[in-house]
Design a protein around this motif. Structure first.
Motif: not given
Length: 283
Positions: A75-100
Motif C-alpha cells: 500500500y502507498r499511503l499519501l497525505p490528505i491535506a484536510s484530514a485531522k489526526e484521530l485519537r483512539m483508545a484500545y484495550g484487551s478486546s482489540l482484534d489486532y493482526r500483524r504482518v510479521t
C-alpha cells in the motif's frame, strides 16, 4: 383418523402442530431479521481509516489518516491535506493482526504473514500493539467507533519505504512529535542560515527513541544556543538523544532546525539545531 406410522393423529392435533411450527418459523425469521438489523446498525456506527499510528499514552494511539492505493500486496499511503489526526483508545478486546510472523518481532525478517490483499494475519493483542507503536509509526487500517473513540480492529499493512526528505524550519514540541513549520532561508557566507518567512503549513513529525538529535552548544543539556559545536553553516554537530530533544523543546519552546523525515509516515529520522544567524547581513 389420520395415521403416521403407528401413532394416530387427529385433524385437530395436526392443525395445532402446523400452527405451532408456523409460529416458531415466524419467530425465528423475526429474530434473524433483528440480528441482521443489529449487525447493520453496528457496522454503520463504525468507520474504517488507513494511515499511520503512533502511541499517545497507555492504551491509546493517534492515527494520521492517509489515502491508500494498493499495488499487489503493498500500500502507498499519501497525505490528505484536510484530514485531522484521530485519537483512539484500545484495550484487551482489540482484534489486532500483524504482518510479521510473530507478535514480538521488530521487523518482518524477510518473512511476512499477509492475506491476498496484503493485510496482516498474525493474531496479536492490544499489548502487542503497544509494543509495535513504540518502534515508530505503523502503517495500518483501523476500524473504530467515532462515538466512543475506541478502536475495535487494527490490521498492519505493508508500506514501501521512501527516501528521507530534508527541510529547514522552526520546531516546537508536541504530543510525541515535533511540530515543524518549514521556512524559506537565505544562506549568509560565514554566518550560517537566515530564516526569512514561512514556506508552508505546520506538520507533525512523530519521533521515538531512535531519532538522532544534534545540538550547537557545549553539551546536550546546553540551551544557550551558542555555536560551540557547529559546522561552517551554524548547523549543530554534537550528537544527542531523543530525551535531550524533548527537554530542549520544553525549555526553548521553538528551535531553528534542519530535519530529515520520511515523506509518507512523516517519521522524524534526524533533527539538527541551527545557530541563529547574527548581524545586519542576516536580515
Amino acid at each position: 383418523m389420520i395415521s403416521q406410522g403407528r401413532v394416530p393423529l387427529s385433524v385437530a392435533a395436526l392443525v395445532a402442530v402446523a400452527l405451532t411450527s408456523g409460529a416458531q418459523a415466524a419467530e425465528g425469521a423475526t429474530a434473524q431479521r433483528a440480528t441482521s438489523a443489529a449487525g447493520a446498525v453496528q457496522a454503520a456506527s463504525t468507520r474504517t481509516v488507513y494511515g499511520f499510528a503512533r502511541p499517545d499514552g497507555a492504551g491509546a494511539m493517534i492515527v494520521s489518516p492517509r489515502k491508500a492505493t494498493r499495488t499487489g500486496t503493498r500500500y502507498r499511503l499519501l497525505p490528505i491535506a484536510s484530514a485531522k489526526e484521530l485519537r483512539m483508545a484500545y484495550g484487551s478486546s482489540l482484534d489486532y493482526r500483524r504482518v510479521t510472523t510473530a507478535c514480538d518481532l521488530k521487523e518482518t525478517e524477510g518473512s511476512v504473514a499477509i492475506d491476498a490483499k496484503g493485510i496482516g494475519t498474525t493474531r496479536c493483542t492490544g499489548k502487542d500493539l503497544s509494543f509495535t507503536l513504540s518502534l515508530g509509526p505503523v502503517p495500518v487500517v483501523v476500524t473504530y467507533d467515532p462515538a466512543t473513540g475506541a478502536a475495535t480492529r487494527v490490521r498492519e499493512i505493508l508500506n514501501p519505504l521512501d527516501a528521507p526528505t530534508s527541510a529547514l524550519g522552526m520546531a516546537s514540541g508536541g504530543r510525541g512529535a515535533v511540530t515543524f513549520t518549514p521556512y524559506k532561508v537565505k544562506r549568509v557566507p560565514n554566518m550560517g542560515y537566515s530564516f526569512m518567512k514561512k514556506a508552508g503549513a505546520p506538520i507533525a513529525l512523530p519521533y521515538n527513541g531512535m531519532v538522532v538529535f544534534y545540538r550547537t552548544g557545549r553539551s546536550c543539556a546546553d540551551n544557550s544556543q551558542q555555536p560551540t559545536t557547529t559546522d561552517r553553516n551554524g548547523v549543530g554537530t554534537r550528537r544527542c538523544t531523543a530525551a535531550d530533544l524533548t527537554r530542549a523543546l520544553r525549555a526553548l519552546k521553538t528551535i531553528q532546525v534542519k530535519v530529515d523525515y520520511m515523506k509518507a509516515s512523516r517519521e522524524l529520522m534526524e533533527i539538527r539545531e541551527i545557530y541563529p544567524c547574527q548581524g545586519d547581513t542576516c536580515g
